[in-house]
Scaffold this motif. Structure first.
Motif, PDB file in Angstrom:
ATOM      1  N   LEU A 319       0.818  -1.209   0.000  1.00 39.68           N
ATOM      2  CA  LEU A 319       0.000   0.000   0.000  1.00 39.68           C
ATOM      3  C   LEU A 319       0.852   1.259   0.000  1.00 39.68           C
ATOM      4  O   LEU A 319       0.400   2.328  -0.450  1.00 39.68           O
ATOM      5  N   ASN A 320       2.083   1.165   0.476  1.00 44.13           N
ATOM      6  CA  ASN A 320       2.980   2.322   0.524  1.00 44.13           C
ATOM      7  C   ASN A 320       3.765   2.531  -0.765  1.00 44.13           C
ATOM      8  O   ASN A 320       4.490   3.525  -0.887  1.00 44.13           O
ATOM      9  N   LEU A 321       3.674   1.606  -1.706  1.00 43.23           N
ATOM     10  CA  LEU A 321       4.430   1.734  -2.944  1.00 43.23           C
ATOM     11  C   LEU A 321       3.935   2.919  -3.774  1.00 43.23           C
ATOM     12  O   LEU A 321       2.726   3.155  -3.865  1.00 43.23           O
ATOM     13  N   TYR A 433      -7.261  -1.802  -6.759  1.00 41.28           N
ATOM     14  CA  TYR A 433      -8.685  -2.060  -6.996  1.00 41.28           C
ATOM     15  C   TYR A 433      -9.440  -2.179  -5.670  1.00 41.28           C
ATOM     16  O   TYR A 433     -10.571  -1.690  -5.533  1.00 41.28           O
ATOM     17  N   TYR A 434      -8.820  -2.854  -4.682  1.00 35.19           N
ATOM     18  CA  TYR A 434      -9.441  -2.961  -3.356  1.00 35.19           C
ATOM     19  C   TYR A 434      -9.712  -1.573  -2.770  1.00 35.19           C
ATOM     20  O   TYR A 434     -10.770  -1.305  -2.196  1.00 35.19           O
ATOM     21  N   ALA A 459      -6.872  -3.013   2.764  1.00 33.74           N
ATOM     22  CA  ALA A 459      -6.682  -2.007   1.712  1.00 33.74           C
ATOM     23  C   ALA A 459      -7.618  -0.822   1.919  1.00 33.74           C
ATOM     24  O   ALA A 459      -7.224   0.344   1.749  1.00 33.74           O
ATOM     25  N   ARG A 460      -8.848  -1.073   2.293  1.00 32.60           N
ATOM     26  CA  ARG A 460      -9.808   0.027   2.516  1.00 32.60           C
ATOM     27  C   ARG A 460      -9.438   0.858   3.737  1.00 32.60           C
ATOM     28  O   ARG A 460      -9.821   2.032   3.832  1.00 32.60           O
ATOM     29  N   HIS A 461      -8.710   0.260   4.672  1.00 33.15           N
ATOM     30  CA  HIS A 461      -8.250   1.038   5.826  1.00 33.15           C
ATOM     31  C   HIS A 461      -7.167   2.024   5.404  1.00 33.15           C
ATOM     32  O   HIS A 461      -7.028   3.092   6.018  1.00 33.15           O
ATOM     33  N   GLY A 462      -6.406   1.634   4.375  1.00 37.56           N
ATOM     34  CA  GLY A 462      -5.470   2.557   3.735  1.00 37.56           C
ATOM     35  C   GLY A 462      -4.350   3.076   4.600  1.00 37.56           C
ATOM     36  O   GLY A 462      -3.954   2.467   5.589  1.00 37.56           O
TER      37      GLY A 462
END
Length: 859
Positions: A319-321, A433-434, A459-462
């Motif tokens: 997620l950090n990429l 996509y998530y 993923a939705r928590h981000g």
């Protein structure tokens, strides 16, 4: 730090000949002859040699992870010579190692196959590289054997059956093929041979993964009786009605039971496995302090129920990429920027993922809710199928046709209701996509676990970077929405998801509509609940919990004597207390010959007569044996049974000198012409008027059960009923009777396939006490006591005769033999395997009495 056997494998791979002598000692001998069980003493010696020949610097706990595939990616060098290897970051086995390192200092070694085929000329070099660089031990399989093993037995027979697909016709899964089964067994044996080259049996734990290696535990247990072995099944385990159709059903069950700990994702899967063990092997289980255990030949096989989790660190890194941010921005522009709402499905392209059912439900949503046309888009990511065959091709063709039909019916310029992505995506793309999807749809018709919903929640928590891309402030509550099938392993742990039956198109369409229309506040509450669970039950939690339970399950290994019995895949290990041993015929016959005052107490059902026998009356041979023993003037023989005195009198009328105790010792007589006496006065039997209607109710409701009304007792028997239902009803009946008879002078006991109500104070132990005290009053001190029984009611007799040596009832030099039938926890010191061995023992003692005349001792 590695063990000596591990170092030897390194030297072998590098071709250093000076250590060949050490290799022969460090690598355990492999059992290559099928069906041959190693001698117990040889096995113990070899195991001790293998474990003692290791480095003096003891390593930290080491776990050997065994799976069909290694967590390795291989790519041939551009020039075509040699290979480039790298770790597969998506592999659960690698995530397991990375996440548990934070909790424990443990070393891991991997055993498994590579996805790529390695030429025979390259295998030694590849094995050395993988071992030195990645601590991986590759298993190389011939191409034909690998195909018959994986694409044949695993994917054509086990995989469909475990997902509830029966081969009712040749088109619906492959019919059972004995050649494919032999390939499966052969591959499992090859895996076992590779493990034997690196295992340090006294220290190492072995953790086997998934249905590809279900018979591997037998090969390992056969070589090392005390191997510390866990197995985790990542697929569903079907109900007994499905599983019992498999021709090799017992072989697989017995192989799994050679593990110390067996893990399942859900209670349903574990319950189905336990039901199969009950129905096919006659095994029962019980829960002690929350741990479920199966008693199997003296060993306790533990059952673990815990769904696997995700690797939080890996997901956070992806997620950090920067490329994830870019992809998220592109998707926001593609969908949100045009006022579109994304529903997302991520599935393998196979028959069990329910892609076509999901498309039908989405089509229904558009038909029933025209307000969502032009606004909602279903993005279906279809990963390549892991299997192959006609069914995969049919799923692909059907999915493409349905997507085309829906897009033609509801599409608009610049708007496609369904976007099917059937090309492989990078992990960061999937995560993007998530992040953008308003709802994730996982509607598989059957799946072992499925971690897609967990990944979606994280993923939705981000994170802060993605919040900026999404235009959210740091304080904005996160939200997510899940529609999940009832038939996937993660469903029970996602209580905030909308659970659906994927076969019911209407309810799935309604669930999609609910997910789209639900208020943000409720979505936030559901997301928060899911996030707390997923983030705290990650893959590290799962692995640590399993390994802790495996260590607990193996604690008794060195406290018990163990040896192997059985041939081939019926091999199992008997583990008994060090003081519990088999009764040796020569030993007891020798003691019988040299003694002159003998007391013999025998149970009947389950001891002289098998429980499974339909005709329970004694055979002429049994009568002959008992008469031979009774006619020896040095013997006092008592039959101690739960049967009524009328039944015993009728069955054993030819035995003039046989003493008998009926109804667990409530009545007894010393010989045939003596009057029946009572051990315990039983005057009030009014409790029967309370108990009998209750038992009658359960007998009526439980097909195959019956009531036996004795003089002083009532017995509800369910040996002919369904074992699971009968056991369940027995527990309910026991509670019911204990409640209604709480103020009555009776005890309610459960026995083998029965529930019995009898007067308080009545036990077979009273008969043993009465017999020994009567002999003492006559000035007789028995110098030989034999007591044999098979169930809990006989334990009272065992306790009396084993403690009688201390209260001067017996001769100081008395030979005492308390013997139970079968290997199980007991107060008896000895055991014999079955009723056939009991009869042979009695026949042997009877022949001694017939052949050796002795002086008469008045008993």
């Amino acid at each position: 730090m590695v063990t000596k056997s591990y170092s030897n494998l390194l030297e072998l791979a590098s071709g250093e000949s000076p250590s060949l002598g050490r290799i022969s000692r460090g690598i355990p001998r492999v059992v290559t002859a099928p069906g041959i069980v190693p001698d117990l003493d040889d096995s113990d010696d070899d195991a001790s040699n293998a474990s003692s020949d290791r480095s003096s610097l003891t390593p930290h706990d080491r776990t050997i992870i065994v799976a069909n595939q290694l967590p390795i990616r291989a790519q041939r060098r551009p020039e075509g010579r040699g290979w480039i290897f790298s770790l597969d970051q998506d592999s659960l086995l690698l995530q397991l190692k990375d996440s548990i390192r934070e909790h424990a200092d443990m070393d891991f070694v991997y055993v498994g196959c590579l996805r790529e085929e390695i030429l025979a000329s390259e295998q030694d070099e590849v094995a050395q590289i993988l071992l030195e660089t990645f601590k991986c031990v590759p298993v190389f399989l011939p191409a034909d054997l690998r195909s018959r093993f994986y694409h044949g037995f695993c994917k054509q027979q086990l995989w469909p059956l475990f997902h509830y697909m029966l081969p009712l016709s040749p088109d619906l899964g492959g019919r059972f093929d004995r050649n494919l089964w032999q390939a499966y067994v052969s591959v499992n044996k090859i895996f076992a041979d590779m493990i034997l080259e690196v295992i340090n049996p006294d220290d190492d734990f072995v953790w086997v993964h998934d249905y590809h290696l279900m018979v591997l535990p037998t090969f390992l247990r056969k070589r090392f009786n005390r191997v510390k072995l866990g197995f985790f099944l990542h697929s569903p385990f079907p109900s007994s009605e499905i599983y019992r159709t498999l021709p090799v059903r017992e072989e697989l069950l017995r192989a799994l039971l050679n593990s110390d700990l067996i893990g399942f994702h859900t209670f349903d899967y574990a319950r189905h496995f336990l039901s199969c063990c009950s129905r096919m092997l006659g095994l029962s289980y019980e829960s002690k302090r929350g741990y479920i255990g199966l008693e199997y030949y003296g060993r306790t096989v533990s059952i673990k129920i815990l769904p696997v989790g995700i690797h939080m660190g890996q997901l956070g890194s992806v997620l950090n990429l920067p490329e994830t941010e870019v992809k998220v921005a592109d998707l926001i522009k593609q969908f949100c920027g045009r006022g579109r709402v994304m529903l997302l499905g991520v599935d393998d392209m196979d028959i069990f993922k329910g892609i076509s059912l999901k498309l039908l439900a989405f089509e229904q949503l558009l038909m029933q809710h025209p307000e969502w046309r032009g606004k909602v888009v279903l993005v279906q990511i279809a990963n390549p199928a892991r299997g192959r065959g006609k069914d995969v091709k049919e799923v692909q063709d059907e999915s493409y046709a349905m997507v085309k039909r829906i897009n033609e019916a509801f599409g608009l310029p610049g708007y496609k209701p369904v976007i099917l992505i059937d090309k492989p995506l990078q992990f960061y793309e999937r995560m993007a996509y998530y992040v953008v999807a308003e709802c994730c749809l996982v509607t598989a018709v059957r799946d072992g676990m499925n971690l897609i919903p967990y990944e979606y929640i994280i993923a939705r928590h981000g994170n802060d970077k993605l919040d900026k891309v999404l235009g959210l402030s740091p304080s904005t509550p996160k939200k997510s929405m899940l529609v999940v099938s009832e038939f996937i392993g993660c469903s029970p742990s996602l209580s905030g998801a909308i659970r659906v039956n994927p076969w019911n198109i209407d309810t799935v369409a309604d669930a999609m509509a609910s997910a789209l229309e639900m208020a943000d506040a409720e979505k936030q509450l559901r997301h928060e609940k899911h996030h707390r669970y997923v983030s705290s039950h990650d893959v590290g939690y799962w692995a640590k919990s399993f390994l802790q339970d495996l260590e607990r399950s193996c604690k008794e290994h060195n406290r018990r004597r163990s040896w192997g019995i059985g041939f081939g895949l019926k091999f199992r290990v008997v583990a008994l207390d060090s003081n519990f041993r088999k009764l040796v015929m020569e030993h007891i016959v020798s003691a019988y010959r040299r003694t002159s005052t003998r007391a013999i107490l025998l149970d009947y059902d389950g001891t002289l007569m098998p429980q499974s026998s339909i005709d329970k009356s004694p055979s002429p041979k049994s009568i002959e044996i008992l008469n031979s023993l009774c006619n020896d003037k040095n013997n006092l023989v008592f039959l101690v049974s739960a049967r009524s005195r009328s039944t015993l009198s009728d069955w054993f009328s030819p035995c003039e000198n046989l003493g008998m105790a009926a109804e667990h010792g409530c009545y007894f007589r010393s010989r045939r012409d003596a009057e029946w006496e009572t051990c315990v006065a039983v005057a009030d039997r009014s409790w029967k008027q309370i108990a009998e209607p209750v038992m009658s109710l359960y007998a009526e409701l439980t097909d195959g059960s019956a009531i036996e009304n004795k003089e002083t007792a009532l017995v509800w028997s369910y040996e002919d009923a369904d074992p699971d239902f009968g056991s369940c009803q027995a527990k309910e009946l026991l509670d019911h009777l204990e409640s209604v008879l709480a103020n009555e002078p009776v005890s309610v006991k459960s026995g083998p396939n029965n529930v019995e109500v009898k007067p308080q104070g009545v036990s077979k132990g009273l008969v043993a006490e009465r017999l020994l005290s009567t002999m003492k009053e006559r000035g007789l001190s028995p110098d030989f006591v034999l007591c044999i029984g098979d169930d809990r009611s006989d334990e009272d007799m065992f306790e009396v005769i084993t403690t009688s040596m201390s209260d001067s009832c017996l001769s100081p030099s008395a030979e005492v033999f308390a013997c139970t039938v079968g290997q199980k926890p007991s107060k008896a010191k000895y055991y014999l395997d079955d009723t056939a061995e009991i009869v042979r023992l009695m026949q042997g003692l009877a022949s001694v009495s017939e052949q050796t005349p002795r002086s008469s001792v008045p008993l």
